[in-house]
Design a protein around this motif. Sequence first.
Motif, PDB file in Angstrom:
ATOM      1  N   LYS A  53       0.868  -1.197   0.054  1.00  0.00           N
ATOM      2  CA  LYS A  53      -0.016   0.067   0.040  1.00  0.00           C
ATOM      3  C   LYS A  53       0.891   1.271   0.126  1.00  0.00           C
ATOM      4  O   LYS A  53       0.240   2.243  -0.470  1.00  0.00           O
ATOM      5  N   ASN A  61      -8.120   1.133  -2.263  1.00  0.00           N
ATOM      6  CA  ASN A  61      -8.384   0.013  -2.794  1.00  0.00           C
ATOM      7  C   ASN A  61      -9.262   0.162  -4.107  1.00  0.00           C
ATOM      8  O   ASN A  61      -9.023  -0.487  -5.110  1.00  0.00           O
ATOM      9  N   TYR A  64      -7.289   1.510  -6.809  1.00  0.00           N
ATOM     10  CA  TYR A  64      -6.190   0.638  -7.412  1.00  0.00           C
ATOM     11  C   TYR A  64      -7.085  -0.412  -8.040  1.00  0.00           C
ATOM     12  O   TYR A  64      -6.729  -0.708  -9.306  1.00  0.00           O
ATOM     13  N   GLN A  65      -8.357  -0.972  -7.768  1.00  0.00           N
ATOM     14  CA  GLN A  65      -9.084  -1.948  -8.469  1.00  0.00           C
ATOM     15  C   GLN A  65      -9.389  -1.233  -9.859  1.00  0.00           C
ATOM     16  O   GLN A  65      -9.523  -1.937 -10.951  1.00  0.00           O
TER      17      GLN A  65
END
Length: 195
Positions: A53, A61, A64-65
């Motif tokens: 991270k 997250n 990021y996805q």
Amino acid sequence: MKPISILCILLLSFFAGEGYSQAKNNKTQYYVEIIYGDTIQAIRLKDLPIISKKKRNGMSNARYQRLIRAVKLTYPIAQEANRKLKEMERHLLTLKTKQQQQQYIKNVEEELKKEYTPILKQMSMYQGMVLLKLIDRETGQTSYSLIQELRGKFSAFFWQGIARLFGGNLKIEYDKEGDDAIIEQLILLYEDGLL
């Protein structure tokens, strides 16, 4: 142990010996080692990058996805653009007149429009920006300079204006050491089949 099973094990170890083979991806290696008379089959696995991270520069997250989805969608298109550009440059060298070259470029452009317009229409602005960066990564030229080279300065200026109107930038460059380090890591994972 029965003598037949001992014989089979000895034959297998004899044929395996100090054997060594490599998987298709050239990163996973299978080999046999003899340690103190025991034959041991071993596997040397490929290196796996770990993205902490901390390396994500505080990216959530969910973001990021989103970036992973964008890379998975756009990276194959950028690779195809690079392949098509190289093929086009080779063919342009064989054409003698400027008119033949312009006609060839126009034909390729029409072909690309037919093939990629449905895909590009489904993309979000974010995915489009990732695509522009990946095209720069693959070709070594920004989208603006590619348009300028193939269609002229006016056309490049026009499309840059349209892109700016919608918050984009055709002059965006790929920086694998700086801002785009995460994308570079995702591409390595994609190429290894881990994404």
